[in-house]
Design an enzyme around this catalytic site. Structure first.
Site, mmCIF file in Angstrom:
data_model
loop_
_atom_site.group_PDB
_atom_site.id
_atom_site.type_symbol
_atom_site.label_atom_id
_atom_site.label_comp_id
_atom_site.label_asym_id
_atom_site.label_seq_id
_atom_site.Cartn_x
_atom_site.Cartn_y
_atom_site.Cartn_z
ATOM 1 N N LYS A 161 -26.065 14.471 51.286
ATOM 2 C CA LYS A 161 -24.773 15.104 50.981
ATOM 3 C C LYS A 161 -24.649 15.471 49.512
ATOM 4 O O LYS A 161 -23.986 16.460 49.169
ATOM 5 C CB LYS A 161 -23.616 14.177 51.387
ATOM 6 C CG LYS A 161 -23.662 13.699 52.840
ATOM 7 C CD LYS A 161 -23.810 14.847 53.816
ATOM 8 C CE LYS A 161 -24.351 14.367 55.156
ATOM 9 N NZ LYS A 161 -24.848 15.461 56.002
ATOM 10 N N GLU A 183 -15.614 11.529 44.821
ATOM 11 C CA GLU A 183 -14.869 12.771 44.992
ATOM 12 C C GLU A 183 -13.384 12.476 44.858
ATOM 13 O O GLU A 183 -12.939 11.376 45.173
ATOM 14 C CB GLU A 183 -15.112 13.379 46.403
ATOM 15 C CG GLU A 183 -16.357 14.221 46.504
ATOM 16 C CD GLU A 183 -16.511 14.868 47.871
ATOM 17 O OE1 GLU A 183 -15.599 14.744 48.714
ATOM 18 O OE2 GLU A 183 -17.554 15.499 48.094
ATOM 19 N N HIS A 225 -13.427 9.623 63.356
ATOM 20 C CA HIS A 225 -14.463 10.647 63.179
ATOM 21 C C HIS A 225 -15.003 11.185 64.491
ATOM 22 O O HIS A 225 -16.022 11.856 64.533
ATOM 23 C CB HIS A 225 -15.588 10.134 62.275
ATOM 24 C CG HIS A 225 -15.057 9.607 60.974
ATOM 25 N ND1 HIS A 225 -14.485 10.424 60.038
ATOM 26 C CD2 HIS A 225 -14.957 8.348 60.486
ATOM 27 C CE1 HIS A 225 -14.078 9.688 59.010
ATOM 28 N NE2 HIS A 225 -14.348 8.432 59.264
ATOM 29 N N ARG A 261 -26.987 21.616 63.623
ATOM 30 C CA ARG A 261 -27.222 21.663 65.072
ATOM 31 C C ARG A 261 -26.182 22.568 65.723
ATOM 32 O O ARG A 261 -25.196 22.950 65.088
ATOM 33 C CB ARG A 261 -27.085 20.249 65.658
ATOM 34 C CG ARG A 261 -25.702 19.671 65.393
ATOM 35 C CD ARG A 261 -25.444 18.362 66.107
ATOM 36 N NE ARG A 261 -24.034 18.019 66.086
ATOM 37 C CZ ARG A 261 -23.391 17.446 65.063
ATOM 38 N NH1 ARG A 261 -24.022 17.147 63.945
ATOM 39 N NH2 ARG A 261 -22.097 17.194 65.141
HETATM 40 C C1 MV4 Z 1 -13.067 13.440 52.544
HETATM 41 C C2 MV4 Z 1 -11.719 13.199 52.887
HETATM 42 C C3 MV4 Z 1 -10.786 13.316 51.886
HETATM 43 N N1 MV4 Z 1 -11.151 13.643 50.630
HETATM 44 N N2 MV4 Z 1 -13.385 13.776 51.271
HETATM 45 C C4 MV4 Z 1 -14.922 12.210 56.780
HETATM 46 C C5 MV4 Z 1 -16.212 12.610 57.354
HETATM 47 C C6 MV4 Z 1 -17.059 12.872 56.205
HETATM 48 N N3 MV4 Z 1 -17.999 13.886 56.493
HETATM 49 C C7 MV4 Z 1 -16.124 13.296 55.135
HETATM 50 N N4 MV4 Z 1 -14.835 12.862 55.525
HETATM 51 C C8 MV4 Z 1 -13.762 12.986 54.704
HETATM 52 N N5 MV4 Z 1 -14.039 13.340 53.437
HETATM 53 C C9 MV4 Z 1 -12.448 13.864 50.358
HETATM 54 N N6 MV4 Z 1 -12.789 14.180 49.105
HETATM 55 C C10 MV4 Z 1 -11.414 12.883 54.196
HETATM 56 C C11 MV4 Z 1 -12.438 12.767 55.119
HETATM 57 C C12 MV4 Z 1 -12.024 12.441 56.462
HETATM 58 C C13 MV4 Z 1 -12.190 13.345 57.515
HETATM 59 C C14 MV4 Z 1 -12.788 14.584 57.362
HETATM 60 C C15 MV4 Z 1 -12.944 15.457 58.405
HETATM 61 C C16 MV4 Z 1 -12.490 15.101 59.671
HETATM 62 C C17 MV4 Z 1 -11.902 13.895 59.863
HETATM 63 C C18 MV4 Z 1 -11.750 12.991 58.805
HETATM 64 C C19 MV4 Z 1 -11.145 11.767 59.019
HETATM 65 C C20 MV4 Z 1 -10.995 10.892 57.985
HETATM 66 C C21 MV4 Z 1 -11.448 11.223 56.715
#
Ligand code: MV4
Length: 478
Positions: free
Chosen positions: A99, A183, A218, A274
């Site tokens: 990432k 972040e 998630h 994918r």
């Molecule tokens: C975040 C975020 C808030 N702020 N990054 C969750 C999955 C991972 N790939 C990244 N995720 C998140 N990153 C920042 N800077 C909140 C999430 C997140 C989230 C993102 C997409 C879909 C569902 C989620 C559920 C909880 C947190």
């Protein structure tokens, strides 16, 4: 398999001992047993899958959307065996899997990312300084993570050092890589992703977005396109950013560029290398069969369309039907699927992995099927989905169908007011309205069966005829 069949290509299914009766095995021309039920003794054993492909004379391997689908080593092994991997190159999968590396690539390509970054020294003092610069709250993420694993929200400086150390330990044991980065934490984001496709001749396009904010832990449960949040201007800007993201990674085949969206701004999150579970909503709205296009690309063809050919028409919604109990902590439910009747109708697609009388194994992800609707607009697609789910009949396996109906019926869902915390905020500790529904259905069925032979002949003479509900209502409906 259906896409291949339409193209005149025979398929071979691989399966585990838990899946001898599975629908995908029944659907393929041939099948090969990989091994015992646990995935690390069957679906995750790279050599066995390569051997199965070789033994049956396959030309190509489609990894689907689970297990090894985003495993660079698997893509490499398939290619090294002289087979075609229907997906991106091992190199692209590996680069985007990290990432932090993906973030750096995107910043270079001018794709907006969330403020933050790496602490090269790894010193805790330097994490403090970076966090101060970003501003609290910050999120500690694992470089090798993704899908939410190893993340930690930090509200103030006092919590930072513990969080970084804990995230490092967790990342080390989960991924074998303790690299973490920071972040700015976005508190109420939407998850909006863009479908991209690229051929091996340098043509890269996007097929617009999917909004996937309705998820828990998630795990996505409802996806739709178009996103209710995007204006045409933002859509264009994000689509161009998604294409830039794919190009900078030398991407080929189908992929998804994920963004967080908050307060009218978007930020790159990660690339899923994918075809995804939710791809059918894109197929409904663009008219493109994404899997067929993947197969064409893998056979060396050029994309069969240009960016200008792709338009969004109408609205599509997908609901994931899970074998789990929403009234009991979403505990997975396995066993015999005693009875199943799936809805049908115009502008309705069911991608199902189960059948009436079959078994739902405990070993894998508890998804049973996907219900996908299409409509002229969001209201029509949503209404059609509610009716489809109302007609979805399951006996023997706990499932989330009623829960889905309630989400779709929620006033905030109707308004399109979606964000990743939607379910926690609006439907915490959800309980079904009628816990006896399954018993009612079983009784109705039994009564119907018991009276089936006599009812037509005897009903006219029975004195209780007028008061018995069985005369006026279908037993199943009751
Ligand atoms: C975040 C975020 C808030 N702020 N990054 C969750 C999955 C991972 N790939 C990244 N995720 C998140 N990153 C920042 N800077 C909140 C999430 C997140 C989230 C993102 C997409 C879909 C569902 C989620 C559920 C909880 C947190």
């Amino acid at each position: 398999m259906r896409a291949a069949r339409e193209m005149g290509i025979p398929t071979v299914a691989v399966y585990s001992e838990a899946d001898t009766q599975a629908l995908h095995v029944r659907s393929a021309a041939e099948s090969v047993l990989l091994g015992p039920a646990p995935a690390n003794e069957s679906y995750l054993v790279i050599d066995r899958i390569i051997d199965a492909a070789r033994a049956t004379g396959c030309d190509a391997v489609h990894p689907g959307y689970g297990f090894l689908a985003e495993n660079a080593e698997f893509a490499r092994a398939v290619t090294d065996a002289g087979l075609k991997f229907i997906g991106p190159t091992a190199k692209a999968i590996r680069a985007l899997g990290n990432k932090l590396e993906a973030r750096a690539m995107m910043m270079n390509a001018g794709v907006p990312t969330v403020p933050g970054g790496e602490v090269k020294s790894g010193k805790l003092e330097d994490f403090k300084q970076l966090a101060g610069k970003i501003g609290f709250p910050v999120l500690v993420k694992a470089a090798a993570g993704g899908g939410g694993k190893g993340m930690r929200v930090v509200e103030d400086e006092a919590e930072l050092l513990d969080a970084v150390e804990a995230a490092r330990r967790e990342a080390k044991s989960a991924f074998g890589d303790e690299t973490v980065y920071l972040e700015k934490y976005l508190g109420r984001p939407r998850h909006i992703e863009f479908q991209v496709m690229a051929d091996e001749h340098g043509n890269t396009v996007h097929l617009f977005e999917r909004e996937c904010s309705i998820q828990r832990r998630h795990q996505k449960i409802i996806e739709e396109t178009p996103s209710p949040a995007l204006t045409p201007e933002l859509r264009k800007e994000m689509g161009e950013a998604a294409v830039a993201a794919a190009k900078t990674a030398d991407y080929t085949s189908a992929g998804t560029v994920e963004f967080l969206f908050q307060d009218g701004r978007f930020y790159f999150l990660e690339v899923n290398t994918r075809i995804q579970v939710e791809h059918p909503v894109t197929e409904f709205v663009t008219g493109v069969d994404l899997v067929k296009e993947q197969i064409r690309i893998a056979s060396g063809e050029k994309l069969s369309f240009t960016q200008e050919d792709i338009h969004q028409r109408g609205h599509s919604t997908e609901c994931r039907v899970y074998a789990e109990d929403p009234a009991n902590g979403f505990l997975p439910s396995a066993g015999k699927l005693v009875y199943l009747r799936e809805p049908a109708g115009a502008n309705l697609r069911i991608d199902s992995g189960v059948y009436s009388g079959g078994e739902v194994p405990i070993f894998y992800d508890p998804i049973m099927s996907k219900v996908i609707t299409y409509g002229a607009n969001r209201e029509e697609s949503t209404e059609r989905m509610i009716l489809a789910l109302t007609d979805y009949r399951v006996l023997g396996i706990k499932n989330n169908v009623e829960f889905l109906i309630e989400v779709l019926s929620h006033p905030e869902y109707r308004k399109g007011n979606l964000f990743t915390g939607f379910l926690d905020q609006f439907l915490p500790e959800w309980q079904p309205r009628n816990e006896n529904k399954e018993i009612s259905l079983a009784l109705a069925g039994a009564a119907l069966a018991a009276t089936a032979t006599e009812s037509h002949t005897a009903s006219g003479t029975a004195s209780t005829a007028a008061s018995t509900p069985w005369q006026s209502l279908g037993g199943w409906e009751l």
